[in-house]
Enzyme design. Structure first.
Site: not given
Ligand code: UT7
Length: 324
Positions: A112, A251, A281
């Site tokens: 990226c 980004h 993204n």
């Molecule tokens: O280009 C550079 C690369 N990418 C990035 O920069 C992305 C960096 N990371 C992020 O943008 C975020 O970490 C995400 C958007 C991927 C995830 O957000 P988060 O606030 O870090 O969520 P999390 O991974 O801590 O998940 C929180 C909860 C989890 O459930 P539990 O374990 O708390 O019950 C996940 O299973 O949200 C759940 N979850 C979802 N729920 C509904 C994860 N994905 C989803 C989804 N819909 N799509």
């Protein structure tokens, strides 16, 4: 010598995949995606389309914008993590597609952060006097590598391409840049199979080794740090104060990452350009498409100072201060 961008163009596929569409594919909601990422929809290329097809459309648009013919291009740098195929390079396929008959061509792998890495590389070729016009592509068709049953990744990405012509300029141009890497975090964002270490086998397909995998939370924190630090370094090198920046073009991975970076850099919201709600993204294309749209929407004009900030798998990051 001053070196800068003399033409810009971008292309995104027509097909739109909305959060509501994703609700029907995985266990997610529009509300979760919007509040956790800021994304509402993304563009997805049709089957059979390759990264070079998206890149060619963006490249032709940038050449038109620069007012030069493809034959005036000396070098094509295609920043991509999703090449059409392992061999030959996507840059070579693109060089032929757009008729850049006099150009050398190579791919650049910086995920990226590829567009900023590409601009920095192009700058060196022009500054050294070796080349006059370098075409830099940030292009990715990341949907080919997405596991459409994995809700933690499939909601984040979209396809797209953008191109910039880098040449000598009379005023302004690239003031400074800062690029970096830290391979100790390689495993946080990866496609583990399909390369020389783990070539494709029935087993790698069965275990989904050809799909993108990400430790989202950890990448999130490192993205905030990597982007903020590289912007601070680039601003210091250029001797430019944050308050002199008219437009910050980051980004477009996650709105919460952008907000956190802006807060660390004390940049007011109205100076931050955001278009991730429309495209998600788009990897190497992300910052480049944002730059194109910020310019066309009049967010900055000639003589204004702007900053590009990128971050990606590697881990890699890169920022650039430009006087337009
Ligand atoms: O280009 C550079 C690369 N990418 C990035 O920069 C992305 C960096 N990371 C992020 O943008 C975020 O970490 C995400 C958007 C991927 C995830 O957000 P988060 O606030 O870090 O969520 P999390 O991974 O801590 O998940 C929180 C909860 C989890 O459930 P539990 O374990 O708390 O019950 C996940 O299973 O949200 C759940 N979850 C979802 N729920 C509904 C994860 N994905 C989803 C989804 N819909 N799509």
């Amino acid at each position: 010598m001053r070196v800068g961008i003399t033409g810009l163009g971008f292309y995104v596929p027509e097909k739109i995949l909305t959060n509501q569409d994703l609700e029907k594919m995985v266990d997610t909601t529009d509300e979760w995606i919007r509040t956790r990422t800021g994304i509402s929809e993304r563009r997805i290329a049709e089957k059979g389309v390759g990264t070079s097809d998206l890149a060619a459309k963006a490249a032709l648009s940038a050449l038109k914008n620069a007012g030069i013919d493809a034959t005036a291009i000396d070098l094509v740098i295609a920043a991509t993590s999703t090449p059409d195929m392992p061999l030959p390079s996507t840059a070579c396929i693109l060089q032929h597609k757009i008729g850049a008959k006099n150009a050398a061509a190579f791919d650049l792998a910086a995920a990226c952060a590829g567009f900023v890495y590409g601009l920095v590389t192009a700058e060196q070729f022009v500054r050294s006097g070796m080349y006059q016009n370098v075409l830099v592509l940030g292009a990715d068709l990341i949907s080919s590598y997405i596991d459409w049953t994995d809700r933690s990744t499939c909601i984040l990405f979209g396809d797209g391409a953008a191109a910039a012509v880098v040449s000598q300029v009379k005023s302004g141009g690239f003031l400074s840049s800062s690029i970096g890497s830290d391979g100790q975090y390689a495993e946080l964002l990866t496609i583990t199979c399909g390369g020389s270490k783990n070539p494709a086998t029935p087993d790698t397909v069965k275990t989904k080794g050809h799909y993108l995998q990400m430790s989202g939370g950890e990448v999130f924190k490192l993205a905030v740090r990597g982007m903020s630090d590289s912007v601070e370094k680039a601003l210091a090198k250029a001797n430019v104060k944050p308050e002199e920046i008219v437009c910050f073009v980051p980004h477009q991975a996650n709105l919460r990452i952008i907000d956190a970076v802006a807060e660390r850099l004390h940049l007011p919201k109205e100076k931050i350009f955001i278009n991730l709600q429309k495209y998600g993204n788009t990897s190497a294309a992300s910052c480049a498409i944002a730059l194109c749209e910020a310019l066309s929407q009049g967010k900055f004009k000639k003589g204004d100072k702007i900053v590009l900030a990128t971050f990606g798998s590697g881990l890699v990051w890169g920022a650039m201060v430009i006087e337009w």
